[in-house]
Write a protein that holds these residues in place. Structure first.
Motif, PDB file in Angstrom:
ATOM      1  N   ASN A 287       5.176  -0.839   7.463  1.00 20.44           N
ATOM      2  CA  ASN A 287       3.869  -1.449   7.772  1.00 20.44           C
ATOM      3  C   ASN A 287       3.587  -1.404   9.277  1.00 20.44           C
ATOM      4  O   ASN A 287       3.100  -2.379   9.858  1.00 20.44           O
TER       5      ASN A 287
ATOM      6  N   ASP B  50      -5.978  -7.126  -2.885  1.00 17.31           N
ATOM      7  CA  ASP B  50      -5.885  -5.686  -2.719  1.00 17.31           C
ATOM      8  C   ASP B  50      -4.617  -5.356  -1.923  1.00 17.31           C
ATOM      9  O   ASP B  50      -4.235  -6.103  -1.012  1.00 17.31           O
TER      10      ASP B  50
ATOM     11  N   ARG C  41       0.982   4.276  -2.931  1.00 15.57           N
ATOM     12  CA  ARG C  41       0.528   5.648  -2.690  1.00 15.57           C
ATOM     13  C   ARG C  41       1.649   6.661  -2.929  1.00 15.57           C
ATOM     14  O   ARG C  41       1.411   7.759  -3.430  1.00 15.57           O
TER      15      ARG C  41
ATOM     16  N   GLY D 185       0.803  -1.218   0.000  1.00 14.12           N
ATOM     17  CA  GLY D 185       0.000   0.000   0.000  1.00 14.12           C
ATOM     18  C   GLY D 185       0.836   1.268   0.000  1.00 14.12           C
ATOM     19  O   GLY D 185       0.588   2.191  -0.795  1.00 14.12           O
TER      20      GLY D 185
ATOM     21  N   ASP E  71      -3.816  -3.038   0.376  1.00 13.76           N
ATOM     22  CA  ASP E  71      -3.938  -2.838   1.820  1.00 13.76           C
ATOM     23  C   ASP E  71      -4.342  -4.132   2.528  1.00 13.76           C
ATOM     24  O   ASP E  71      -3.906  -4.385   3.665  1.00 13.76           O
TER      25      ASP E  71
ATOM     26  N   ASP F 283      -1.229  -6.002   3.072  1.00 10.38           N
ATOM     27  CA  ASP F 283      -0.395  -5.500   4.170  1.00 10.38           C
ATOM     28  C   ASP F 283      -0.934  -5.944   5.527  1.00 10.38           C
ATOM     29  O   ASP F 283      -0.160  -6.250   6.446  1.00 10.38           O
ATOM     30  N   ARG F 284      -2.267  -5.998   5.653  1.00  4.35           N
ATOM     31  CA  ARG F 284      -2.842  -6.503   6.910  1.00  4.35           C
ATOM     32  C   ARG F 284      -2.556  -7.989   7.068  1.00  4.35           C
ATOM     33  O   ARG F 284      -2.289  -8.474   8.177  1.00  4.35           O
TER      34      ARG F 284
END
Length: 362
Positions: free
Chosen positions: A227, A165, A95, A91, A167, A170-171
């Protein structure tokens, strides 16, 4: 894909380059340290000579903090038809790239879920990704040709593509990769000033838990800095479990029967939830976890002994699904635990005994 440029010749970059070169792709290598690129080239990962023109795929394999900047430079220079990175977070770099205002249709973020405790080109191997998940994080703007190049890369590295996705990725890695690294390091840190007598009692359990604590701290500071929020969220849950478990253990010290029962119940609860979570971890080739039976073989620390065990298992017609090695403290010997299908365990044990191996039972 006929040509590729790998920027960053550490473990992941060099391993990908080795896999591509072995399958006929002309790979060019670049690194901020020219010596590392030369080392990777000497290993057969490609050439450290610059490409004469744009390549089919530019693969950026630098630390997360440098990923967006390196990609932006490559995009501005028009180094390839497609661009991807292999950073362990997705993510943030995406960005950061979006803020440059560059056209990102030729870019896709990816992350191969593979690694080792050691880093650098000398730790690399062309088989590092075989059978491992390789996450792709396309967006609606991602060009179809670039997605196809990424899928081709994954196929050439014999990995398994997983689309997510950025994000959500990353989770997910905060839970399954980044938090385990910190927890492993925290447990290993208890050993730093432990009494030598306690350290000499270390067995396979502590070795399993602390294996990844041997990883490079500088690399992990880079990863965790990219992260921090998702990792902190997972650790907060772990901390809550730790607090409850500490209270349960203190209750077991109590002279009150009710307190001891409550303490035992609390400890049992976290152990049961651990069983349930462990049961969800995929087994071999990503399949549902299997219950294997262990055949434990005593082994001397002599060259060729492991190869002889596997050869004898092969002659018995038994496939070894997994293996663990426990070294005996202060002795030139150890214990090899061969995990096999339950139906094959007895036959393997008998075959190994016939060939002179000493098995440990119980």
């Amino acid at each position: 894909m006929r040509t590729a440029l790998v920027i960053g010749t550490g473990l992941i970059g060099t391993s990908a380059a080795l896999a591509l070169a072995a399958r006929g792709v002309t790979v060019h290598l670049r690194d901020h340290d020219p010596g590392r690129a030369r080392t990777a080239a000497a290993l057969g990962a490609g050439t450290d000579a610059a490409p004469e023109g744009p390549v089919d795929l530019v693969l950026v394999a630098v630390p997360p903090a440098l990923t967006a900047g390196t990609l932006a430079e490559a995009l501005r220079a028009g180094l390839g038809r497609g661009y991807l990175d292999v950073a362990s977070v997705k993510g943030g770099p995406r960005r950061e790239l979006e803020r440059t205002g560059l056209d990102l249709t030729a870019y896709i973020g990816t992350h191969p879920m593979a690694g080792k405790e050691r880093s650098g080109p000398l730790a690399a191997g062309g088989d590092l990704f075989e059978g491992r998940p390789w996450v792709l994080t396309p967006t609606r703007e991602t060009d179809t040709e670039v997605l196809n190049l990424a899928l081709e890369l994954v196929a050439l590295c014999r990995a398994v593509p997983v689309v997510m996705d950025a994000d959500a990725h990353d989770r997910a890695v905060a839970l399954v990769s980044h938090t385990p690294q910190l927890v492993s390091s925290m447990v290993a840190a208890r050993l730093e000033e432990a009494d030598e007598t306690a350290v000499r009692l270390c067995g396979q359990g502590i070795r399993d838990v602390t294996r990844i604590a041997a990883s490079d701290p500088r690399m992990w500071v880079d990863i965790l800095s990219a992260n921090p929020g998702p990792v902190a969220d997972v650790l907060a849950g772990v901390a809550a479990d730790l607090d409850e478990t500490v209270r349960a253990l203190r209750a077991l010290e109590s002279g009150d029967d009710a307190d001891r029962r409550a303490g035992a119940s609390g400890v049992a609860d976290v152990l049961r939830r651990g069983n349930a979570g462990r049961a969800r971890v995929p087994g071999k080739h990503g399949a549902a976890p299997a219950a294997y039976e262990t055949v434990a073989v005593l082994i001397s620390d002599q060259p060729g002994e492991l190869a002889r065990i596997f050869a004898d298992a092969g002659r018995a017609g038994v496939n070894v699904e997994d293996v663990r090695i426990e070294h005996a403290t202060g002795q030139q010997a150890g214990l090899v635990q061969l995990m096999v299908e339950p139906a094959a365990a007895q036959a393997l044990g008998e075959a190994l005994r016939e060939r002179g191996w000493s098995l440990r039972t119980g």
